[in-house]
Design a protein around this motif. Structure first.
Motif, PDB file in Angstrom:
ATOM      1  N   VAL A   1       0.781  -1.513  -0.374  1.00  0.00           N
ATOM      2  CA  VAL A   1       0.274   0.202  -0.688  1.00  0.00           C
ATOM      3  C   VAL A   1       1.151   1.177   0.253  1.00  0.00           C
ATOM      4  CG1 VAL A   1      -0.039  -0.307   2.212  1.00  0.00           C
ATOM      5  CG2 VAL A   1      -1.856   1.407   1.133  1.00  0.00           C
ATOM      6  N   ALA A   2       0.658   2.141  -1.019  1.00  0.00           N
ATOM      7  CA  ALA A   2       1.437   3.339  -1.448  1.00  0.00           C
ATOM      8  C   ALA A   2       0.261   5.006  -0.901  1.00  0.00           C
ATOM      9  CB  ALA A   2       1.970   3.327  -2.329  1.00  0.00           C
ATOM     10  N   VAL A   3       0.377   5.713  -0.800  1.00  0.00           N
ATOM     11  CA  VAL A   3       0.448   6.871  -0.577  1.00  0.00           C
ATOM     12  C   VAL A   3       0.720   7.910  -1.021  1.00  0.00           C
ATOM     13  CG1 VAL A   3      -0.874   8.692   1.233  1.00  0.00           C
ATOM     14  CG2 VAL A   3      -0.714   6.344   2.052  1.00  0.00           C
TER      15      VAL A   3
ATOM     16  N   VAL B   1       3.797   2.623   2.691  1.00  0.00           N
ATOM     17  CA  VAL B   1       3.239   2.186   3.702  1.00  0.00           C
ATOM     18  C   VAL B   1       4.138   0.918   4.335  1.00  0.00           C
ATOM     19  CG1 VAL B   1       1.860   2.114   5.601  1.00  0.00           C
ATOM     20  CG2 VAL B   1       1.601   4.390   3.341  1.00  0.00           C
TER      21      VAL B   1
ATOM     22  N   LEU C   1      -6.046  -0.400   4.191  1.00  0.00           N
ATOM     23  CA  LEU C   1      -6.309   1.143   4.084  1.00  0.00           C
ATOM     24  C   LEU C   1      -6.067   1.791   5.538  1.00  0.00           C
ATOM     25  CD1 LEU C   1      -9.678   0.604   2.264  1.00  0.00           C
ATOM     26  CD2 LEU C   1      -7.653   2.567   1.779  1.00  0.00           C
TER      27      LEU C   1
ATOM     28  N   ALA D   1      -2.580   2.699   6.032  1.00  0.00           N
ATOM     29  CA  ALA D   1      -2.390   3.886   5.352  1.00  0.00           C
ATOM     30  C   ALA D   1      -2.989   5.165   6.066  1.00  0.00           C
ATOM     31  CB  ALA D   1      -2.785   3.989   4.203  1.00  0.00           C
ATOM     32  N   ASN D   2      -4.003   5.178   6.776  1.00  0.00           N
ATOM     33  CA  ASN D   2      -4.817   5.853   7.647  1.00  0.00           C
ATOM     34  C   ASN D   2      -3.960   6.535   8.909  1.00  0.00           C
ATOM     35  OD1 ASN D   2      -6.871   6.086   5.768  1.00  0.00           O
ATOM     36  ND2 ASN D   2      -8.098   4.962   7.013  1.00  0.00           N
TER      37      ASN D   2
ATOM     38  N   ASP E   1      -0.802   6.080   8.555  1.00  0.00           N
ATOM     39  CA  ASP E   1       0.295   6.513   8.555  1.00  0.00           C
ATOM     40  C   ASP E   1       0.809   8.301   8.112  1.00  0.00           C
ATOM     41  OD1 ASP E   1       3.717   6.252   7.717  1.00  0.00           O
ATOM     42  OD2 ASP E   1       2.487   7.198   5.626  1.00  0.00           O
ATOM     43  N   HIS E   2      -0.759   7.990   7.270  1.00  0.00           N
ATOM     44  CA  HIS E   2      -1.132   9.507   7.132  1.00  0.00           C
ATOM     45  C   HIS E   2      -1.244  10.338   8.234  1.00  0.00           C
ATOM     46  CE1 HIS E   2      -1.670  12.395   3.569  1.00  0.00           C
ATOM     47  NE2 HIS E   2      -3.177  12.518   4.509  1.00  0.00           N
TER      48      HIS E   2
ATOM     49  N   ALA F   1      -8.884   5.329  -3.684  1.00  0.00           N
ATOM     50  CA  ALA F   1      -7.297   4.377  -3.584  1.00  0.00           C
ATOM     51  C   ALA F   1      -7.768   3.553  -5.408  1.00  0.00           C
ATOM     52  CB  ALA F   1      -7.604   2.415  -2.248  1.00  0.00           C
TER      53      ALA F   1
END
Length: 280
Positions: A11-13, A22, A121, A124-125, A127-128, A135
């Motif tokens: 997963v990447a952002v 991430v 997800l 990602a949440n 981390d962000h 997505a």
């Protein structure tokens, strides 16, 4: 961006003018594409991988059954440890029977993939620092329209708005185009991308120039991947164990999973070395 592989997922952002991959809860950038249950607890990713050796019949690859009929799933996934049953959901009815809360329950391919997507997800949440509601999901060239539709259904079930599906070859071509400042502006550069994955090997040819990418052709050889190599190693060592000790570990769930895991580790070492040791 979500890349759901047969063996691992990423997963990447997209933020700050770039793309950040991430890390998961154990600081790995690759998360095992596994879903399982232990009593009343749901195990996904790293925790499912840890439980696979002790209870292989209660852990399943999240992408294995997506968009498949029961007949097709039995043909494509002959070595899957959990029992395969029908979910009763029309043509794409393949489901895995797993033990949850003390009883056997059938989980469809869409449900299993949605669990993994939700887990990614959440990573990602965290981390962000704020919820991410949209997505892009990468899928193999070989996915049928039914499988692609099932991925969209799983994304909706996971609580995210899927802006689109992109083939893994096109994603590789886009990454190449974005990272090469020397691309021509008035002519195309033909580039071949080969993806030797776990369940198969894919290849695509793309015409790339600055600001444009066109995929011209693609091909996929299902069954010609890391899983097939693991199976060859398992068969080789299982035959040796059977001839030496009089027992074939392939016919028992836990010894079979331990042997498969050891063969996978051996393959990874051999991918970068001419020789490797094997112990079980």
């Amino acid at each position: 961006g979500l890349d759901i592989g047969s063996s691992n997922s990423v997963v990447a952002v997209a933020r700050r003018g770039g793309v950040d991959v991430v890390a998961n809860e154990v600081s790995h950038r690759l998360t095992p594409s596994l879903v399982g249950f232990d009593g009343r607890m749901r195990k996904i990713g790293e925790s499912a991988a840890a439980a696979r050796t002790s209870s292989p019949g209660n852990v399943v690859p999240a992408r294995a059954l997506i968009g498949l009929s029961l007949e097709m799933a039995r043909r494509l996934q002959p070595a899957l440890a959990p029992a395969l049953v029908s979910s009763g959901d029309g043509v794409c009815d393949a489901a895995a029977e797993l033990e949850y809360c003390g009883e056997r329950r059938a989980f469809s391919g869409v449900q299993l993939l949605a669990m993994l997507l939700r887990h990614l997800l959440d990573l990602a949440n965290r981390d962000h620092g704020s919820p991410i509601g949209e997505a892009i999901v990468a899928v193999p060239h070989s996915f049928t329209p039914a499988q692609r539709r099932a991925v969209l259904d799983a994304s909706e079930l996971a609580g995210t708005r899927c802006l689109g599906l992109v083939s893994e070859g096109a994603a590789a071509a886009l990454d190449y185009a974005l990272s090469r400042p020397d691309l021509p502006t008035d002519s195309d550069r033909l580039v071949a991308f080969v993806d030797a994955g776990y369940s198969g090997t894919q290849a695509c040819v793309a015409a790339v120039r600055r600001g444009r990418v066109r995929v011209l052709a693609h091909s996929c050889a299902l069954g010609a991947g890391g899983e097939a190599l693991d199976r060859l190693l398992v068969d080789r060592f299982a035959s040796e164990i059977a001839s030496t000790h009089g027992a074939d570990p392939r016919f028992s769930a836990r010894p079979s999973e331990r042997l498969r895991s050891a063969a996978e580790r051996l393959r990874r070492v051999l991918s970068a070395n001419k020789e490797a040791s094997f112990s079980l």
